[in-house]
Design an enzyme around this catalytic site. Structure first.
Site: not given
Ligand code: UDX
Length: 495
Positions: A151, A211, A263
């Site tokens: 996701e 990320n 995250c």
């Protein structure tokens, strides 16, 4: 399609509600009976804009149900796994997912597809299909396809991010006849985003890569802001000019106290740690983490600077504790480090956040911190205010009133979210990151920030009167502004 989602945390509950919204029959499964009871009672376990409404609407029409019983998955065409993989201490753990697989793999229908949506440690990827295959074999059952579907949703805009994704990534861990991928493509056929099919390793690395890149951009902006301070520049102007180059773009280049959340910090530090363990240094990512940590410390330094050299004995209003607006999440929130350090240095910290539940948890995490019942109470008699989370309620404060409540009108804006002009006009001494120190203060600004700029080489040193840019923050959170499509610098900086 009939879908089960195992694990109803941030990822799983958003996945459940959004797939139900798209017309699928979804059963959300969760081991915590307290969480199931809360959901059945109409209470959300966390704050995510738009989620409660989606859950309620889809429960009412019968497309979304919740249960603690893993047997419910036996009816599903697709079973998502969305359980946690953090160890709560900055590391990875796979105990939860292994025990979850234990519960569900023998119950999967023969033609079901197993889809992992949890973020997995890269070294676990090779084990995943082997573990699942062995469990099926031991149960005397046929093999099932195993896929990854990472996701890319952001807290605060997770519902919209899910329903209107920029891409859908399918990672194939084990899918000999392609029926798993075909099933997922069918599940997502209502979405206009490209569906990218790749190996499970590439899928996991594409999430990690995204990320790491976002974290790198933020640390880059923070180091750039330091240069701006050194030479008397304004990081807003600099980034706005850079953003016209489409190779660079302006998103995720907002300087401040750095990134937090579940995250970005975890993925950066774990990448550095696991790479080092295998003898492969990652100096760029190590620097990203170091710069990010340094920003939190620089917030303390800025406060000390404006307070005349030390925060000891000062009463500081901490505005915001969640790691960003529109969430109640405190995971790796910079507020925790900043408040703890300020208290260690002898300051009294009075915190306020619109998320009262988060404020209570914050008080339990930071011994000695005081919490206020309103932003006004936090500001009353404060020697300085520290903006840590750029909630709309803070951005829209009446600064003249705020200044009058405080013992000394000092503001350190840790998110570059406030208007320099408004704050200075209201009588504040105002510091942010990469925008110098502005306004009246009875303590001098430190030399390199404004006093010793070589005006010959860099033009006139910036002062708030001479800024050409409109530094007034637009209303609402960055997410709200992004959604509303408002143009201008803020949009460019906060996508
Ligand atoms: C992130 C990723 O963006 C998302 O794609 C992934 O699925 C999960 O991790 P999230 O943690 O919800 O999402 O928050 P995000 O919006 O990425 O912000 C992370 C942190 O960076 C916040 O603390 C935010 O304040 C900070 N940030 C963000 C900056 O300091 N500067 C910026 O320019 C942008």
């Amino acid at each position: 399609m009939r879908v089960s989602v195992v694990g109803l945390g941030y990822v799983g509950l958003v996945t459940s509600a959004c797939l139900a919204e798209q017309g699928h029959d979804v059963v959300g499964i969760e081991v915590s009976s307290a969480r199931i009871e809360a959901l059945l009672d109409g209470r959300m376990p966390f704050h995510e804009p738009g989620l409660a409404e989606l859950v309620q609407a889809n429960r009412e029409v019968g497309r979304l149900t919740f249960t603690a019983d893993p047997a419910a998955i036996s009816q599903a065409d697709v079973v998502f796994v969305a359980v946690g993989t953090h160890d709560g201490n900055g590391g990875w753990q796979t105990r939860t997912i292994q025990s979850c697989l234990n519960d569900i793999v023998p119950r999967l229908a023969d033609d079901a597809a197993l889809v992992v949506r949890s973020t997995l440690p890269p070294w676990f990827l090779a084990h995943l299909p082997i573990i699942v295959g062995r469990m099926r074999q031991e149960a005397g059952l046929g093999e099932v396809p195993v896929l990854l579907n990472p996701e890319f949703t952001k807290e605060g805009t997770a519902v919209q991010d899910f329903l209107e994704p920029e891409r859908v990534v399918l990672g194939i861990a084990h899918d000999v006849d392609g029926r798993g991928a075909a099933r997922l493509r069918r599940l997502y056929r209502g979405m206009s985003a490209p569906i990218l099919e790749m190996s499970a390793t590439d899928a996991a690395l594409s999430k990690l890569g995204a990320n790491l890149f976002l974290a790198t951009k933020i640390s880059f902006a923070n180091e750039l802001a330091q240069l701006c301070d050194q030479y008397g520049g304004n990081v807003d102007q600099v980034v706005a000019a850079m953003a016209y180059d489409h190779r660079i773009g302006g998103a995720f280049l907002r300087a401040g106290i750095g990134f937090g959340g579940s995250c970005l910090p975890h993925q950066v530090t774990m990448t550095v740690a696991t790479a080092a363990e295998s003898g492969m240094p990652t100096p760029l990512f190590a620097a990203v983490a170091e710069v990010n940590h340094r920003q939190r410390e620089r917030m303390i330094d800025r406060l000390a600077e404006l307070l005349g050299g030390s925060v000891a004995g000062a009463r500081i209003a901490l505005l915001g504790v969640t790691f960003k607006p529109d969430t109640d999440d405190l995971r790796d929130a910079p507020s925790i480090h900043i408040a703890t350090r300020l208290i260690e240095e002898g300051a009294t910290v009075v915190a306020f956040d619109p998320m009262t539940d988060a404020l209570e948890r914050f008080a339990a995490l930071v011994p000695g911190v005081r919490v206020a019942s309103s932003v006004d109470v936090a500001l009353d008699d404060a020697d300085a205010a520290a903006l840590v989370t750029e909630w709309g309620v803070f951005r829209q404060l009446d600064w003249v009133d705020a200044a009058s409540r405080m013992r000394r009108a000092i503001m350190v804006d840790g998110r570059n979210a406030l208007s320099v002009v408004e704050l200075v006009d209201a009588g504040f001494a105002y510091a942010s990151f990469g925008r110098g120190i502005r306004g009246q203060t009875d303590v001098p600004a430190t030399a390199p920030l404004v006093a010793t700029v070589d005006t010959g080489a860099t033009g006139a040193p910036t002062s708030y009167e001479t800024l050409a840019i409109d530094t007034h923050a637009t209303e609402g959170s960055p997410a709200e502004r992004h959604r509303s499509g408002s143009s201008g610098l803020d949009l460019a900086l906060t996508d």
